[in-house]
Scaffold this motif. Structure first.
Motif, PDB file in Angstrom:
ATOM      1  N   LYS A 320     -17.718 -16.637 -13.423  1.00  0.00           N
ATOM      2  CA  LYS A 320     -18.707 -16.796 -14.401  1.00  0.00           C
ATOM      3  C   LYS A 320     -20.215 -16.274 -13.790  1.00  0.00           C
ATOM      4  N   LEU A 321     -20.155 -16.159 -12.491  1.00  0.00           N
ATOM      5  CA  LEU A 321     -21.357 -15.581 -11.688  1.00  0.00           C
ATOM      6  C   LEU A 321     -21.023 -14.099 -12.027  1.00  0.00           C
ATOM      7  N   GLY A 322     -19.792 -13.524 -11.840  1.00  0.00           N
ATOM      8  CA  GLY A 322     -19.520 -12.075 -12.005  1.00  0.00           C
ATOM      9  C   GLY A 322     -20.061 -11.663 -13.242  1.00  0.00           C
ATOM     10  N   ARG A 323     -19.750 -12.545 -14.044  1.00  0.00           N
ATOM     11  CA  ARG A 323     -19.986 -12.003 -15.535  1.00  0.00           C
ATOM     12  C   ARG A 323     -21.487 -12.054 -15.983  1.00  0.00           C
ATOM     13  N   THR A 324     -22.273 -12.913 -15.251  1.00  0.00           N
ATOM     14  CA  THR A 324     -23.597 -13.012 -15.433  1.00  0.00           C
ATOM     15  C   THR A 324     -24.293 -11.866 -14.662  1.00  0.00           C
ATOM     16  N   MET A 325     -23.749 -11.593 -13.413  1.00  0.00           N
ATOM     17  CA  MET A 325     -24.340 -10.517 -12.900  1.00  0.00           C
ATOM     18  C   MET A 325     -24.096  -9.035 -13.564  1.00  0.00           C
ATOM     19  N   HIS A 326     -22.722  -9.057 -14.096  1.00  0.00           N
ATOM     20  CA  HIS A 326     -22.512  -7.750 -14.922  1.00  0.00           C
ATOM     21  C   HIS A 326     -23.654  -7.704 -16.124  1.00  0.00           C
ATOM     22  N   LYS A 327     -23.816  -8.753 -16.811  1.00  0.00           N
ATOM     23  CA  LYS A 327     -24.965  -8.610 -17.826  1.00  0.00           C
ATOM     24  C   LYS A 327     -26.263  -8.440 -17.432  1.00  0.00           C
ATOM     25  N   LEU A 328     -26.611  -8.850 -16.013  1.00  0.00           N
ATOM     26  CA  LEU A 328     -28.004  -8.315 -15.630  1.00  0.00           C
ATOM     27  C   LEU A 328     -28.079  -6.900 -14.883  1.00  0.00           C
ATOM     28  N   GLY A 329     -26.838  -6.305 -14.891  1.00  0.00           N
ATOM     29  CA  GLY A 329     -26.802  -4.790 -14.455  1.00  0.00           C
ATOM     30  C   GLY A 329     -26.215  -4.649 -12.987  1.00  0.00           C
ATOM     31  N   HIS A 330     -26.086  -5.935 -12.379  1.00  0.00           N
ATOM     32  CA  HIS A 330     -25.850  -5.851 -10.972  1.00  0.00           C
ATOM     33  C   HIS A 330     -24.166  -5.810 -10.611  1.00  0.00           C
ATOM     34  N   TYR A 331     -23.873  -4.473 -11.141  1.00  0.00           N
ATOM     35  CA  TYR A 331     -22.311  -4.377 -11.205  1.00  0.00           C
ATOM     36  C   TYR A 331     -21.660  -4.388  -9.982  1.00  0.00           C
ATOM     37  N   ASP A 332     -22.288  -4.091  -8.718  1.00  0.00           N
ATOM     38  CA  ASP A 332     -21.697  -4.092  -7.576  1.00  0.00           C
ATOM     39  C   ASP A 332     -21.471  -5.333  -7.050  1.00  0.00           C
ATOM     40  N   LEU A 333     -22.539  -6.397  -7.586  1.00  0.00           N
ATOM     41  CA  LEU A 333     -22.260  -7.834  -7.032  1.00  0.00           C
ATOM     42  C   LEU A 333     -21.230  -8.704  -8.171  1.00  0.00           C
ATOM     43  N   ALA A 334     -21.349  -8.055  -9.309  1.00  0.00           N
ATOM     44  CA  ALA A 334     -20.273  -8.783 -10.177  1.00  0.00           C
ATOM     45  C   ALA A 334     -18.840  -8.092  -9.744  1.00  0.00           C
ATOM     46  N   ILE A 335     -18.673  -7.297  -9.264  1.00  0.00           N
ATOM     47  CA  ILE A 335     -17.123  -6.643  -8.715  1.00  0.00           C
ATOM     48  C   ILE A 335     -16.859  -7.817  -7.593  1.00  0.00           C
ATOM     49  N   ILE A 336     -17.812  -7.849  -6.735  1.00  0.00           N
ATOM     50  CA  ILE A 336     -17.552  -8.830  -5.570  1.00  0.00           C
ATOM     51  C   ILE A 336     -17.207 -10.340  -6.123  1.00  0.00           C
ATOM     52  N   ARG A 337     -17.732 -10.733  -7.169  1.00  0.00           N
ATOM     53  CA  ARG A 337     -17.288 -12.090  -7.709  1.00  0.00           C
ATOM     54  C   ARG A 337     -16.027 -11.956  -8.468  1.00  0.00           C
ATOM     55  N   TYR A 338     -15.715 -10.990  -9.167  1.00  0.00           N
ATOM     56  CA  TYR A 338     -14.656 -10.797  -9.810  1.00  0.00           C
ATOM     57  C   TYR A 338     -13.490 -10.795  -8.937  1.00  0.00           C
ATOM     58  N   LYS A 339     -13.605 -10.297  -7.653  1.00  0.00           N
ATOM     59  CA  LYS A 339     -12.425 -10.248  -6.849  1.00  0.00           C
ATOM     60  C   LYS A 339     -12.379 -11.701  -6.095  1.00  0.00           C
ATOM     61  N   LYS A 340     -13.465 -12.339  -6.017  1.00  0.00           N
ATOM     62  CA  LYS A 340     -13.478 -13.849  -5.446  1.00  0.00           C
ATOM     63  C   LYS A 340     -12.598 -14.779  -6.216  1.00  0.00           C
ATOM     64  N   ALA A 341     -12.971 -14.362  -7.661  1.00  0.00           N
ATOM     65  CA  ALA A 341     -12.377 -15.387  -8.607  1.00  0.00           C
ATOM     66  C   ALA A 341     -10.667 -14.783  -8.365  1.00  0.00           C
ATOM     67  N   ASP A 342     -10.202 -13.679  -8.205  1.00  0.00           N
ATOM     68  CA  ASP A 342      -8.799 -13.350  -8.181  1.00  0.00           C
ATOM     69  C   ASP A 342      -8.007 -13.852  -6.875  1.00  0.00           C
ATOM     70  N   GLN A 343      -8.888 -13.728  -6.028  1.00  0.00           N
ATOM     71  CA  GLN A 343      -8.498 -14.570  -4.650  1.00  0.00           C
ATOM     72  C   GLN A 343      -8.273 -15.913  -4.638  1.00  0.00           C
TER      73      GLN A 343
END
Length: 343
Positions: A320-343
């Motif tokens: 959800k933090l990644g999704r929020t970062m995505h909406k804010l336009g912080h795509y690099d930070l969003a990818i980090i969070r998505y990867k954390k979620a997968d891990q």
């Protein structure tokens, strides 16, 4: 029935005219009971015609009451105006009309009606209503004076005692407020509003045990009253340092109003005091969802970040933090969070 000899169109006029003419109390009761049962198709026209007939005859107490009932089928408050023109000393009608004006926020006009009505001997209702007017306009000394005058005439006026307590609470005379609310509750043990205000007054007097006891009595009557649950929780937390009791109260509040952000913040304070990190993390997650729902992305990011600080292995939080970062336009930070979620 008495009115059966009349047609539907002239029945109300004829009934009113006859009863006004004869002024017979027994017949009045019989006819008025029948009159209440009538349902007219052209009510406005008939009521106006009835008024014109009635205005030709001197009104008595009984006949004015019957006329008032006629107008209740048409326009109650127009009826009050008309009756007061015909019979200025109809104080019950005047009080009712004043209450209507007060409900329409026509305070000065209402005050005029109550001032006229209070001239009637022992009219404690008008005095009490005048107290309400002064209370609404923040003239607290005058309100207290009128309430006491009404109570001198009739000491057991529950609503007057209740409003008197509210005035004392407003001007911080808490002991007098307690006395007024206690008298109210003695007359009406199931008055939940009076119990709540009494609990508030006890709290201001630093009598926390009495305050808690009174809140509990209030909640026995209204278990789903949000404000009472919230105030009791705050007393438990801030005044008695009873965190577990406060936790239960705040959880109940959230059940009752799940969209109110301040309720979650109260619960977070309790969890911080109890060092319940996982519970606090879950509350931050719920807050983050609320902020996302409102498109309040900055607060959503802060809430999810706080949730992850308390519980770093929360996969849903990372997502959800990644999704929020995505909406804010912080795509690099969003990818980090998505990867954390997968891990």
């Amino acid at each position: 029935m008495f009115y059966s000899k009349y047609s539907d169109s002239d029945a109300p006029i004829s009934i009113i005219t006859e009863i006004l003419s004869e002024n017979n109390p027994i017949k009045f009761e019989n006819i008025s009971n029948q009159f209440k049962a009538l349902r007219f198709t052209k009510v406005k026209h008939l009521a106006q015609a009835t008024l014109e007939k009635a205005s030709l005859i001197k009104l008595s107490g009984n006949s004015s009451t019957l006329l008032y009932r006629a107008f209740e089928m048409y326009d109650k408050h127009l009826g009050e105006i008309k009756i007061l023109r015909l019979q200025p000393d109809a104080y019950t009608v005047r009080n009712n009309y004043g209450k209507f004006l007060l409900s329409q926020n026509k305070v000065e006009n209402a005050k005029q009606q109550f001032k006229i009505a209070q001239k009637s001997a022992n009219n404690c209702e008008a005095l009490s209503y005048l107290g309400d007017v002064y209370f609404m306009t923040k003239k607290y000394d005058k309100a207290i004076f009128k309430y006491h005058k009404a109570l001198e005439i009739k000491p057991n006026l529950k609503i007057t005692l209740f409003n008197l307590g509210k005035v004392y609470l407003q001007i911080t005379e808490y002991q007098k407020a307690v006395e007024a609310f206690e008298k109210t509750i003695k007359l009406d043990s199931e008055n939940a509003a009076a119990l709540r205000y009494l609990a508030i007054a006890y709290c201001h007097l630093d009598n926390m045990l009495k305050s808690v006891e009174t809140y509990k009595r209030c909640l026995e009557l209204l278990p789903d009253d949000l404000e009472s649950n919230l105030e009791l929780g705050l007393v438990y937390y801030h005044n008695l340092n009873k965190c577990h009791e406060a936790e239960n109260c705040f959880k109940k509040c959230i059940q009752l109003s799940p969209e109110r952000e301040d309720l979650y913040k109260n619960l977070l304070e309790v969890y911080q005091q109890l060092n319940k990190r996982i519970d606090a993390s879950n509350v931050f997650m719920t807050l983050g969802d609320l902020f996302l729902k409102k498109s309040d992305l900055e607060n959503a990011r802060n809430a999810f970040t706080s949730a992850l600080f308390l519980n770093p292995i929360n996969a849903d939080g990372h997502w959800k933090l990644g999704r929020t970062m995505h909406k804010l336009g912080h795509y690099d930070l969003a990818i980090i969070r998505y990867k954390k979620a997968d891990q």
